[in-house]
Design a protein around this motif. Sequence first.
Motif, PDB file in Angstrom:
ATOM      1  N   VAL A  36     -29.664 -83.335  26.762  1.00 48.14           N
ATOM      2  CA  VAL A  36     -29.949 -83.924  25.454  1.00 48.14           C
ATOM      3  C   VAL A  36     -30.773 -82.942  24.621  1.00 48.14           C
ATOM      4  O   VAL A  36     -30.546 -82.778  23.416  1.00 48.14           O
ATOM      5  N   GLY A  37     -31.735 -82.287  25.282  1.00 48.43           N
ATOM      6  CA  GLY A  37     -32.553 -81.302  24.583  1.00 48.43           C
ATOM      7  C   GLY A  37     -31.736 -80.162  24.024  1.00 48.43           C
ATOM      8  O   GLY A  37     -32.002 -79.672  22.919  1.00 48.43           O
ATOM      9  N   ASN A  38     -30.701 -79.728  24.755  1.00 47.03           N
ATOM     10  CA  ASN A  38     -29.846 -78.652  24.265  1.00 47.03           C
ATOM     11  C   ASN A  38     -29.063 -79.092  23.033  1.00 47.03           C
ATOM     12  O   ASN A  38     -28.934 -78.341  22.068  1.00 47.03           O
ATOM     13  N   LEU A  39     -28.552 -80.327  23.070  1.00 43.04           N
ATOM     14  CA  LEU A  39     -27.842 -80.855  21.898  1.00 43.04           C
ATOM     15  C   LEU A  39     -28.774 -80.924  20.695  1.00 43.04           C
ATOM     16  O   LEU A  39     -28.409 -80.526  19.579  1.00 43.04           O
ATOM     17  N   TRP A  40     -29.979 -81.421  20.912  1.00 45.65           N
ATOM     18  CA  TRP A  40     -30.943 -81.560  19.820  1.00 45.65           C
ATOM     19  C   TRP A  40     -31.309 -80.191  19.249  1.00 45.65           C
ATOM     20  O   TRP A  40     -31.316 -79.994  18.032  1.00 45.65           O
ATOM     21  N   ARG A  41     -31.612 -79.230  20.127  1.00 45.82           N
ATOM     22  CA  ARG A  41     -31.991 -77.891  19.638  1.00 45.82           C
ATOM     23  C   ARG A  41     -30.824 -77.198  18.939  1.00 45.82           C
ATOM     24  O   ARG A  41     -31.035 -76.424  17.997  1.00 45.82           O
ATOM     25  N   SER A  42     -29.601 -77.454  19.377  1.00 46.34           N
ATOM     26  CA  SER A  42     -28.438 -76.846  18.714  1.00 46.34           C
ATOM     27  C   SER A  42     -28.356 -77.282  17.260  1.00 46.34           C
ATOM     28  O   SER A  42     -28.074 -76.472  16.366  1.00 46.34           O
ATOM     29  N   GLU A  43     -28.611 -78.551  17.027  1.00 50.15           N
ATOM     30  CA  GLU A  43     -28.561 -79.061  15.663  1.00 50.15           C
ATOM     31  C   GLU A  43     -29.745 -78.556  14.841  1.00 50.15           C
ATOM     32  O   GLU A  43     -29.596 -78.182  13.670  1.00 50.15           O
ATOM     33  N   ILE A  44     -30.930 -78.531  15.456  1.00 50.97           N
ATOM     34  CA  ILE A  44     -32.114 -78.045  14.752  1.00 50.97           C
ATOM     35  C   ILE A  44     -31.956 -76.568  14.392  1.00 50.97           C
ATOM     36  O   ILE A  44     -32.340 -76.128  13.302  1.00 50.97           O
ATOM     37  N   ALA A  45     -31.378 -75.778  15.305  1.00 52.42           N
ATOM     38  CA  ALA A  45     -31.186 -74.345  15.037  1.00 52.42           C
ATOM     39  C   ALA A  45     -30.317 -74.143  13.804  1.00 52.42           C
ATOM     40  O   ALA A  45     -30.605 -73.287  12.956  1.00 52.42           O
ATOM     41  N   LEU A  46     -29.253 -74.919  13.690  1.00 52.59           N
ATOM     42  CA  LEU A  46     -28.361 -74.805  12.536  1.00 52.59           C
ATOM     43  C   LEU A  46     -29.092 -75.169  11.247  1.00 52.59           C
ATOM     44  O   LEU A  46     -29.020 -74.445  10.244  1.00 52.59           O
ATOM     45  N   ALA A  47     -29.817 -76.281  11.276  1.00 50.77           N
ATOM     46  CA  ALA A  47     -30.538 -76.714  10.079  1.00 50.77           C
ATOM     47  C   ALA A  47     -31.652 -75.739   9.719  1.00 50.77           C
ATOM     48  O   ALA A  47     -31.875 -75.429   8.542  1.00 50.77           O
ATOM     49  N   ALA A 275     -15.232 -86.174  32.222  1.00 48.50           N
ATOM     50  CA  ALA A 275     -16.660 -85.965  32.484  1.00 48.50           C
ATOM     51  C   ALA A 275     -17.032 -84.491  32.346  1.00 48.50           C
ATOM     52  O   ALA A 275     -18.092 -84.155  31.801  1.00 48.50           O
ATOM     53  N   ASP A 276     -16.153 -83.613  32.824  1.00 49.73           N
ATOM     54  CA  ASP A 276     -16.415 -82.168  32.702  1.00 49.73           C
ATOM     55  C   ASP A 276     -16.378 -81.733  31.242  1.00 49.73           C
ATOM     56  O   ASP A 276     -17.180 -80.879  30.815  1.00 49.73           O
ATOM     57  N   ALA A 277     -15.467 -82.309  30.481  1.00 49.78           N
ATOM     58  CA  ALA A 277     -15.377 -81.961  29.060  1.00 49.78           C
ATOM     59  C   ALA A 277     -16.622 -82.419  28.311  1.00 49.78           C
ATOM     60  O   ALA A 277     -17.138 -81.704  27.438  1.00 49.78           O
ATOM     61  N   VAL A 278     -17.104 -83.614  28.636  1.00 53.17           N
ATOM     62  CA  VAL A 278     -18.327 -84.108  28.005  1.00 53.17           C
ATOM     63  C   VAL A 278     -19.496 -83.173  28.316  1.00 53.17           C
ATOM     64  O   VAL A 278     -20.276 -82.807  27.429  1.00 53.17           O
ATOM     65  N   GLN A 279     -19.611 -82.754  29.569  1.00 52.18           N
ATOM     66  CA  GLN A 279     -20.694 -81.846  29.949  1.00 52.18           C
ATOM     67  C   GLN A 279     -20.553 -80.499  29.255  1.00 52.18           C
ATOM     68  O   GLN A 279     -21.547 -79.873  28.871  1.00 52.18           O
ATOM     69  N   ALA A 280     -19.322 -80.041  29.070  1.00 52.46           N
ATOM     70  CA  ALA A 280     -19.097 -78.767  28.379  1.00 52.46           C
ATOM     71  C   ALA A 280     -19.606 -78.835  26.946  1.00 52.46           C
ATOM     72  O   ALA A 280     -20.249 -77.893  26.456  1.00 52.46           O
ATOM     73  N   PHE A 281     -19.354 -79.949  26.262  1.00 57.32           N
ATOM     74  CA  PHE A 281     -19.821 -80.087  24.885  1.00 57.32           C
ATOM     75  C   PHE A 281     -21.328 -80.335  24.824  1.00 57.32           C
ATOM     76  O   PHE A 281     -21.968 -80.022  23.815  1.00 57.32           O
ATOM     77  N   ALA A 282     -21.896 -80.902  25.872  1.00 59.47           N
ATOM     78  CA  ALA A 282     -23.353 -81.041  25.914  1.00 59.47           C
ATOM     79  C   ALA A 282     -24.020 -79.673  25.987  1.00 59.47           C
ATOM     80  O   ALA A 282     -25.110 -79.467  25.451  1.00 59.47           O
ATOM     81  N   THR A 283     -23.356 -78.724  26.630  1.00 63.86           N
ATOM     82  CA  THR A 283     -23.888 -77.361  26.734  1.00 63.86           C
ATOM     83  C   THR A 283     -23.565 -76.541  25.505  1.00 63.86           C
ATOM     84  O   THR A 283     -24.403 -75.800  24.996  1.00 63.86           O
ATOM     85  N   ALA A 284     -22.325 -76.677  25.021  1.00 62.19           N
ATOM     86  CA  ALA A 284     -21.854 -75.911  23.860  1.00 62.19           C
ATOM     87  C   ALA A 284     -21.199 -76.892  22.895  1.00 62.19           C
ATOM     88  O   ALA A 284     -20.009 -77.193  23.035  1.00 62.19           O
ATOM     89  N   ARG A 295     -14.010 -73.035  30.089  1.00 66.95           N
ATOM     90  CA  ARG A 295     -15.263 -73.561  30.635  1.00 66.95           C
ATOM     91  C   ARG A 295     -15.047 -74.511  31.806  1.00 66.95           C
ATOM     92  O   ARG A 295     -15.830 -74.505  32.762  1.00 66.95           O
ATOM     93  N   ILE A 296     -14.022 -75.353  31.734  1.00 70.50           N
ATOM     94  CA  ILE A 296     -13.859 -76.358  32.784  1.00 70.50           C
ATOM     95  C   ILE A 296     -12.683 -76.062  33.716  1.00 70.50           C
ATOM     96  O   ILE A 296     -12.392 -76.845  34.621  1.00 70.50           O
ATOM     97  N   GLY A 297     -12.020 -74.912  33.495  1.00 77.39           N
ATOM     98  CA  GLY A 297     -10.976 -74.480  34.426  1.00 77.39           C
ATOM     99  C   GLY A 297      -9.701 -75.287  34.371  1.00 77.39           C
ATOM    100  O   GLY A 297      -9.158 -75.677  35.410  1.00 77.39           O
ATOM    101  N   VAL A 298      -9.215 -75.557  33.163  1.00 72.04           N
ATOM    102  CA  VAL A 298      -7.946 -76.268  33.004  1.00 72.04           C
ATOM    103  C   VAL A 298      -7.056 -75.464  32.066  1.00 72.04           C
ATOM    104  O   VAL A 298      -7.472 -74.469  31.467  1.00 72.04           O
ATOM    105  N   SER A 299      -5.802 -75.906  31.918  1.00 70.54           N
ATOM    106  CA  SER A 299      -4.894 -75.252  30.976  1.00 70.54           C
ATOM    107  C   SER A 299      -5.274 -75.627  29.553  1.00 70.54           C
ATOM    108  O   SER A 299      -5.962 -76.632  29.314  1.00 70.54           O
ATOM    109  N   VAL A 300      -4.805 -74.851  28.604  1.00 69.61           N
ATOM    110  CA  VAL A 300      -5.075 -75.147  27.198  1.00 69.61           C
ATOM    111  C   VAL A 300      -4.432 -76.479  26.819  1.00 69.61           C
ATOM    112  O   VAL A 300      -5.012 -77.257  26.044  1.00 69.61           O
ATOM    113  N   ARG A 301      -3.257 -76.773  27.375  1.00 69.57           N
ATOM    114  CA  ARG A 301      -2.595 -78.052  27.076  1.00 69.57           C
ATOM    115  C   ARG A 301      -3.467 -79.225  27.550  1.00 69.57           C
ATOM    116  O   ARG A 301      -3.631 -80.215  26.823  1.00 69.57           O
ATOM    117  N   THR A 302      -4.039 -79.120  28.747  1.00 69.42           N
ATOM    118  CA  THR A 302      -4.922 -80.183  29.242  1.00 69.42           C
ATOM    119  C   THR A 302      -6.173 -80.285  28.381  1.00 69.42           C
ATOM    120  O   THR A 302      -6.652 -81.383  28.079  1.00 69.42           O
TER     121      THR A 302
END
Length: 401
Positions: A36-47, A275-284, A295-302
């Motif tokens: 959560v802190g990473n998400l918050w700091r990502s937004e603060i950094a942009l602003a 779940a892996d996709a959610v965690q990927a967006f929490a990081t980036a 990041r999560i080791g799947v095909s582009v289609r997936t």
Amino acid sequence: MDFDSAEKSRSAVTTFLRAEVLAARLEAMTRAEPAVGNLWRSEIALAEVVASVGLEGIRISEGDLLPRIALNGGQDADPTGAELALSVIRVLKAPGDPLARPVQAVRRFERAAGTGKGSGLTTGDEPAGQRLDDAEIEGLFAGVGAGDMPILAAARAAASYAALSQRANPIVERLIFMAVDSSLRGRVGRGTDLEDVLRGLSGRVDAHWVSPPALALSHRQFLAWSPGSEAGLMDLGTGLAQVFEAELGRFALSRDWLRHGQDASQGRGGRSRLADAVQAFATAPVLNSARLAERIGVSVRTALTLLDEMTELGLLKEMTGRRTARIWAVPSLGGRLAVRPFKRTRLQGHAVRPSAEMREMANRHGRDQREASARAMERVFTDLETAIDKASALLVSAQRQ
């Protein structure tokens, strides 16, 4: 001490103790919930980066940055301003430790802000005498360490750079402020640009800062950045306390997003990668399909299937509005990055950077003026620190009785 001085001292102590208590709460929250802190700091950094270049009279919005990446540089807004913001945000998200490697850190800040050697943004017309030597940079952080009040120590380092550089680049001053704040609140990385194909808009934040100075000065009204003056220091402390109060509530929005994503992932088949996709967006929190797939080791289609699913669930916002080369972001960042006309504000035309006449005057006075500014700045911080020490001693004494 006369009544006015005593009252002013009490006001300063109250302001900075309040700001630091609120900052400590945010710091504790980011430690307890790193994702959560990473998400918050990502937004603060942009602003913060948009606010920081805005204080220098460069009129851009968050929505002006994505077109520099998604549209191969094509946009209507000032391209130089957007490039400056994209350069600075990479440093802001991974500032390194100026206390351990001061020269390396500050030179990197200068390059990012367009005034250092090797910068692609510099115009080459810097006035003489504004570039600090290595010994001066090391002196900026002398004596700063564990136990110092982060906000005050960060302001002192920024003000020292301002005095020695003759206000050559206030953006660097604010980067120093946030880097010191980060170092005093936790162990940080080496300060190298993190891998990010989206040029700083994505990727994790390798920092522990919680205090955004440019946002503090543009939160409710537009104020000048002047950390070395008594009035400027008080404006900074007051503004930070106001920002912290607002961000304590906004932090919950990032928490809600993560919980929503985790809840949506529950009860799905074992082959689901949601779940892996959610965690990927929490990081980036800003990604394209290729980057998610990697990041999560799947095909582009997936990855595309997961992105569409997350968008339908309200977990993501597609930013480009086209069929190819699309980019997705978590809704809080997506709202900021959405391309929109920039609205002029009463800050238009205001710049903290000194005028040409002021710069010329500063060069004539030379080292004598720099030393005088440094002495005046030192008195401001010494008086405030003395008042805070006395207040702390009184609190300790009252607790013992």
